[in-house]
Motif scaffolding. Structure first.
Motif, PDB file in Angstrom:
ATOM      1  N   ASP A  46      -1.556  -4.040 -10.690  1.00 43.33           N
ATOM      2  CA  ASP A  46      -2.849  -3.709 -10.923  1.00 43.33           C
ATOM      3  C   ASP A  46      -2.797  -2.875 -12.234  1.00 43.33           C
ATOM      4  O   ASP A  46      -3.177  -2.007 -12.424  1.00 43.33           O
ATOM      5  CB  ASP A  46      -3.260  -2.646  -9.798  1.00 43.33           C
ATOM      6  CG  ASP A  46      -3.930  -3.382  -8.503  1.00 43.33           C
ATOM      7  OD1 ASP A  46      -3.736  -4.635  -8.447  1.00 43.33           O
ATOM      8  OD2 ASP A  46      -4.185  -2.689  -7.492  1.00 43.33           O
ATOM      9  N   GLN A  47      -2.466  -3.931 -13.077  1.00 42.10           N
ATOM     10  CA  GLN A  47      -2.220  -3.374 -14.734  1.00 42.10           C
ATOM     11  C   GLN A  47      -1.706  -2.004 -14.817  1.00 42.10           C
ATOM     12  O   GLN A  47      -2.071  -0.951 -15.518  1.00 42.10           O
ATOM     13  CB  GLN A  47      -3.728  -3.390 -15.313  1.00 42.10           C
ATOM     14  CG  GLN A  47      -4.203  -4.820 -15.230  1.00 42.10           C
ATOM     15  CD  GLN A  47      -4.029  -5.531 -16.179  1.00 42.10           C
ATOM     16  OE1 GLN A  47      -2.859  -5.648 -16.520  1.00 42.10           O
ATOM     17  NE2 GLN A  47      -5.015  -6.093 -17.265  1.00 42.10           N
ATOM     18  N   GLY A  48      -0.589  -1.829 -14.503  1.00 44.59           N
ATOM     19  CA  GLY A  48       0.372  -0.641 -14.464  1.00 44.59           C
ATOM     20  C   GLY A  48      -0.123   0.446 -13.647  1.00 44.59           C
ATOM     21  O   GLY A  48       0.447   1.457 -13.679  1.00 44.59           O
ATOM     22  N   THR A  49      -1.077   0.432 -12.495  1.00 43.91           N
ATOM     23  CA  THR A  49      -1.230   1.438 -11.676  1.00 43.91           C
ATOM     24  C   THR A  49       0.008   1.584 -10.797  1.00 43.91           C
ATOM     25  O   THR A  49       0.312   2.569 -10.355  1.00 43.91           O
ATOM     26  CB  THR A  49      -2.388   0.639 -10.534  1.00 43.91           C
ATOM     27  OG1 THR A  49      -3.554   0.647 -11.299  1.00 43.91           O
ATOM     28  CG2 THR A  49      -2.648   1.901  -9.429  1.00 43.91           C
ATOM     29  N   TYR A  50       0.701   0.501 -10.378  1.00 41.50           N
ATOM     30  CA  TYR A  50       2.009   0.784  -9.692  1.00 41.50           C
ATOM     31  C   TYR A  50       2.962   0.500 -10.429  1.00 41.50           C
ATOM     32  O   TYR A  50       3.107  -0.454 -11.311  1.00 41.50           O
ATOM     33  CB  TYR A  50       1.916  -0.267  -8.354  1.00 41.50           C
ATOM     34  CG  TYR A  50       0.818   0.060  -7.449  1.00 41.50           C
ATOM     35  CD1 TYR A  50       0.719   0.996  -6.669  1.00 41.50           C
ATOM     36  CD2 TYR A  50      -0.303  -0.996  -7.568  1.00 41.50           C
ATOM     37  CE1 TYR A  50      -0.538   1.229  -5.828  1.00 41.50           C
ATOM     38  CE2 TYR A  50      -1.413  -0.604  -6.578  1.00 41.50           C
ATOM     39  CZ  TYR A  50      -1.472   0.479  -5.872  1.00 41.50           C
ATOM     40  OH  TYR A  50      -2.736   0.525  -4.896  1.00 41.50           O
ATOM     41  N   ILE A  51       4.356   1.058 -10.091  1.00 43.08           N
ATOM     42  CA  ILE A  51       5.490   0.824 -10.809  1.00 43.08           C
ATOM     43  C   ILE A  51       6.302   0.180  -9.914  1.00 43.08           C
ATOM     44  O   ILE A  51       7.092  -0.907 -10.221  1.00 43.08           O
ATOM     45  CB  ILE A  51       6.254   2.226 -11.288  1.00 43.08           C
ATOM     46  CG1 ILE A  51       5.394   2.946 -12.481  1.00 43.08           C
ATOM     47  CG2 ILE A  51       7.635   1.751 -11.843  1.00 43.08           C
ATOM     48  CD1 ILE A  51       5.929   4.201 -12.660  1.00 43.08           C
ATOM     49  N   ASP A  52       6.326   0.677  -8.484  1.00 44.95           N
ATOM     50  CA  ASP A  52       7.350  -0.043  -7.510  1.00 44.95           C
ATOM     51  C   ASP A  52       6.411   0.146  -6.078  1.00 44.95           C
ATOM     52  O   ASP A  52       6.433   0.930  -5.404  1.00 44.95           O
ATOM     53  CB  ASP A  52       8.552   0.800  -7.431  1.00 44.95           C
ATOM     54  CG  ASP A  52       9.351   0.401  -6.097  1.00 44.95           C
ATOM     55  OD1 ASP A  52       9.174  -0.778  -5.691  1.00 44.95           O
ATOM     56  OD2 ASP A  52      10.321   1.007  -5.605  1.00 44.95           O
ATOM     57  N   PRO A  53       5.656  -1.035  -5.942  1.00 45.57           N
ATOM     58  CA  PRO A  53       4.772  -1.292  -4.755  1.00 45.57           C
ATOM     59  C   PRO A  53       5.472  -1.051  -3.446  1.00 45.57           C
ATOM     60  O   PRO A  53       4.887  -0.423  -2.413  1.00 45.57           O
ATOM     61  CB  PRO A  53       4.066  -2.376  -4.956  1.00 45.57           C
ATOM     62  CG  PRO A  53       4.352  -2.839  -6.498  1.00 45.57           C
ATOM     63  CD  PRO A  53       5.491  -2.312  -6.845  1.00 45.57           C
ATOM     64  N   THR A  54       6.758  -1.243  -3.377  1.00 44.36           N
ATOM     65  CA  THR A  54       7.340  -1.089  -2.130  1.00 44.36           C
ATOM     66  C   THR A  54       7.543   0.390  -1.809  1.00 44.36           C
ATOM     67  O   THR A  54       7.709   0.659  -0.578  1.00 44.36           O
ATOM     68  CB  THR A  54       8.639  -2.044  -2.139  1.00 44.36           C
ATOM     69  OG1 THR A  54       9.512  -1.238  -3.128  1.00 44.36           O
ATOM     70  CG2 THR A  54       8.789  -3.279  -2.553  1.00 44.36           C
ATOM     71  N   THR A  55       7.278   1.097  -2.815  1.00 41.27           N
ATOM     72  CA  THR A  55       7.792   2.619  -2.404  1.00 41.27           C
ATOM     73  C   THR A  55       6.289   3.289  -2.494  1.00 41.27           C
ATOM     74  O   THR A  55       5.814   3.986  -1.570  1.00 41.27           O
ATOM     75  CB  THR A  55       8.630   3.317  -3.617  1.00 41.27           C
ATOM     76  OG1 THR A  55       9.741   2.807  -3.555  1.00 41.27           O
ATOM     77  CG2 THR A  55       8.586   4.657  -3.157  1.00 41.27           C
ATOM     78  N   GLU A  56       5.488   2.980  -3.422  1.00 38.64           N
ATOM     79  CA  GLU A  56       4.117   3.435  -3.670  1.00 38.64           C
ATOM     80  C   GLU A  56       3.028   3.031  -2.685  1.00 38.64           C
ATOM     81  O   GLU A  56       2.268   3.880  -2.238  1.00 38.64           O
ATOM     82  CB  GLU A  56       3.656   3.170  -4.946  1.00 38.64           C
ATOM     83  CG  GLU A  56       4.492   3.967  -6.021  1.00 38.64           C
ATOM     84  CD  GLU A  56       4.045   3.554  -7.595  1.00 38.64           C
ATOM     85  OE1 GLU A  56       4.477   4.195  -8.428  1.00 38.64           O
ATOM     86  OE2 GLU A  56       4.081   2.086  -7.707  1.00 38.64           O
ATOM     87  N   TYR A  57       3.226   1.762  -2.194  1.00 40.36           N
ATOM     88  CA  TYR A  57       2.301   1.417  -1.071  1.00 40.36           C
ATOM     89  C   TYR A  57       2.238   2.243   0.123  1.00 40.36           C
ATOM     90  O   TYR A  57       1.333   2.688   0.514  1.00 40.36           O
ATOM     91  CB  TYR A  57       2.312  -0.049  -0.766  1.00 40.36           C
ATOM     92  CG  TYR A  57       1.555  -1.080  -1.682  1.00 40.36           C
ATOM     93  CD1 TYR A  57       1.315  -0.718  -2.874  1.00 40.36           C
ATOM     94  CD2 TYR A  57       1.060  -2.174  -1.043  1.00 40.36           C
ATOM     95  CE1 TYR A  57       0.659  -1.812  -3.734  1.00 40.36           C
ATOM     96  CE2 TYR A  57       0.507  -3.306  -1.942  1.00 40.36           C
ATOM     97  CZ  TYR A  57       0.191  -2.911  -3.043  1.00 40.36           C
ATOM     98  OH  TYR A  57      -0.425  -3.777  -3.994  1.00 40.36           O
ATOM     99  N   PRO A  58       3.603   2.447   0.699  1.00 44.45           N
ATOM    100  CA  PRO A  58       3.573   3.253   1.680  1.00 44.45           C
ATOM    101  C   PRO A  58       2.962   4.797   1.494  1.00 44.45           C
ATOM    102  O   PRO A  58       2.347   5.424   2.292  1.00 44.45           O
ATOM    103  CB  PRO A  58       4.893   3.297   2.328  1.00 44.45           C
ATOM    104  CG  PRO A  58       5.325   1.772   1.969  1.00 44.45           C
ATOM    105  CD  PRO A  58       4.550   1.571   0.461  1.00 44.45           C
TER     106      PRO A  58
END
Length: 587
Positions: free
Chosen positions: A376-388
């Protein structure tokens, strides 16, 4: 013994017409296996009579004292005493006795029943429970109920069970849904008629106010600018909507924002205006730093993601000062999960920490490039951690934003619905990116997005005693289901309102529930035992539910009350929700 009791009751004249008839068995119109009923029962042995339902079944329960072996429920499904068995102010169309369901087959209100079928029944620990298929009792919208046990014979007062029809309509509810953003808030004055049109014709109750302070990067904010912000909030209030507020210094990625000391001074200036307009401020986005206030392109706080230790200190100071300027009952949203995780804690907010007034309890999230590329254009760095992390956090803090580019298949309906629900989105820009929003319309999910953003509370069932004596305990049962994607993020008054059917006078009974904890997918039980006030005049009262804005300026305004998603319950003139019950107050 039951036969002997029947004959005894007949002899003393305590039975109704046809009570001493013989016969029995499944199809009999006079059921000799059911003892006869005293028409003037005592009320001492039964409590907690309640009913609930889902789409196909209705569930009844009551508690009793003593060692009772015969337990009954009388059901008035057509709400008239002119038909059915006459008892305690109802005309019972059905009788449930222990594990059997009977249909009324008597005459002139006298005893007489025909067996229908066996039903699910349990009787343990002085609690009786039944499950009955709705179609077997005619799927009534409203049922009058009386419970009965013996021996000795004892009956409850009448209570009423209402089954509510859910609505799929799109309607205006405060502090949720699609928002409109069609101009910079510092220069394009809100038009009252336009905002009213949004609310009335588009069911839109939120507008974005991005207020640029471009001319004040090295000076105090002028009084003219402060007055203009005040005027914008007054128009928002007059229109019956609320604002998402953000301050920024530039809309140019190469532009210059204000230095930390100047920002601190500006927030001191803004604080009285933010606090004075807290009633119509839904949430404040952190803003301030960088182009559009999105914290990436900046001349003073670490540009394009290259952030030093000193830059992190200055960024945190902006948030801390903003939390002081923003009213304590409002949240501040950060542009990416990284900022909260780096500056406060990497651990998601817990239920016990939520709504405590602490910094972590007041800091939410906004994603202004939703569904654009994998991150998402830099919203997330590491979705595997940030999503949960975000999935857990947003149960208790504000989540919203906008899309920024068409990116199928990620920006299509399937992913949109999944992530809007997973991250508990409450609001979304209707104006940008229009190609993405139009794609949802083509893909068939836009109406679902409009319905489920934020909260959507559906009345499931209710039971209320039909009469009450002031000073007595009034045991009500009411349940809702949140079919939206999020709970409300701001406080709300919850009360049962009694409106006198003759005078129109109101009695308000506060309920001890916090809608901010009414999470999506949950059924919320609002049942309470209320000590009924002693100063309520005798009379008949209509029952209503009120979920009002707690701000004194808005509490009586129906535009800011919460509408339940059921057909026929909303009173637009009052902001109340009809419960289809009445209660008689008698001394």
């Amino acid at each position: 013994m039951k036969k002997i009791m029947q004959r005894f009751l007949c002899l003393v004249g305590a039975v109704l017409l046809g009570a001493c008839g013989g016969g029995g068995g499944g199809g009999s119109t006079t059921n000799a296996d059911s003892p006869n009923v005293n028409n003037n029962p005592t009320l001492a042995s039964i409590s907690g009579l309640q009913a609930s339902n889902d789409a196909t079944q209705v569930y009844y329960q009551f508690q009793y004292t003593g060692a009772q072996s015969v337990l009954r429920l009388y059901l008035d499904t057509d709400q008239t005493t002119a038909t059915g068995y006459s008892l305690g102010g109802i005309g019972a169309d059905y009788l449930i006795e222990n594990g059997s369901l009977y249909r009324y087959a008597g005459a002139n209100g006298g005893w007489g029943w025909s067996f229908v079928k066996s039903v699910t029944y349990s009787n343990a620990n002085q609690t009786a429970n039944w499950t009955v298929t709705l179609v077997d009792i005619g799927s009534p919208a409203v049922t009058g109920l009386i419970a009965q046990v013996e021996s000795p014979l004892s009956s409850s007062a009448k209570t009423t069970h209402v089954m509510y029809a859910p609505s799929t309509a799109l309607f205006a509810n405060p502090e949720r849904g699609l928002y409109r953003h069609q101009g910079n808030c510092d220069s394009a004055a809100f038009n009252l008629a336009t905002l009213q049109h949004y609310r009335t014709n588009e069911a839109t109750t939120l507008v974005m106010c991005i207020f640029y302070l471009e001319s004040f990067k090295a000076s105090p904010i002028s009084q003219v600018a402060l007055d203009f912000f005040q005027s914008q909030m007054q128009t928002v209030r007059a229109a019956g909507v609320k604002a998402i507020v953000r301050f920024a210094y530039t809309a140019d990625p190469a532009g210059i924002d204000a230095a930390p000391a100047q920002v601190a001074a500006h927030l001191n200036q803004l604080a009285p205006y933010l606090q004075g307009n807290s009633d119509v401020i839904y949430v404040v986005q952190a803003g301030i730093v960088g182009a559009w206030g999105e914290w990436y392109y900046t001349q003073n706080y670490g540009d394009a993601g290259v952030i030093s230790a000193g830059d992190w200190v200055n960024r945190k100071a902006v948030i801390d000062n903003l939390l002081l300027a923003v009213p304590a009952d409002r949240m501040v949203q950060l542009r990416t999960p990284q900022y909260k995780r780096n500056l406060y804690t990497a651990t998601a907010l817990t239920d016990s920490e939520a709504f405590s007034g602490s910094a972590i309890a007041r800091l939410g999230h906004h994603n202004d490039c939703f569904l654009a590329r994998w991150n998402d254009q830099g919203t997330y760095i590491d979705p595997t951690t940030e999503y949960p992390y975000l999935e857990s956090e947003t149960k208790y803090v504000a989540m919203g934003g906008e899309t920024c580019e068409l990116n199928p298949p990620r920006s299509d309906c399937a992913t949109a619905l999944d992530e809007l629900g997973r991250f508990h989105w409450s609001y979304l820009n209707a104006d940008y990116n229009q190609a993405v929003v139009d794609g949802w319309n083509t893909g068939g999910c836009l109406d679902q997005v409009k319905q489920k953003l934020g909260y959507r509370f559906v009345l499931k069932y209710s039971s209320f005693p039909a009469a009450v004596t002031p000073g007595a305990t009034y045991s009500m049962r009411l349940a809702l289901e949140n079919q939206g994607w999020a709970a409300p993020i701001n406080g709300r008054i919850v009360e049962l309102v009694l409106r006198n059917t003759v005078t129109g006078d109101l009695v308000r009974l506060p309920l001890t529930n916090d809608p901010r904890r009414w999470l999506p997918g949950q059924t919320i039980d609002l049942s309470q035992a209320i000590t009924f006030p002693t100063n309520v005049p005798a009379g008949t009262y209509t029952l209503l539910a009120n979920l009002a804005d707690p701000a004194p300026t808005l509490r009586s305004r129906p535009e800011y009350a919460l509408q339940l998603a059921n057909t026929g319950v909303w009173e637009a003139a009052t902001g109340f929700n009809l419960l289809f019950h009445t209660v008689t107050v008698a001394y």
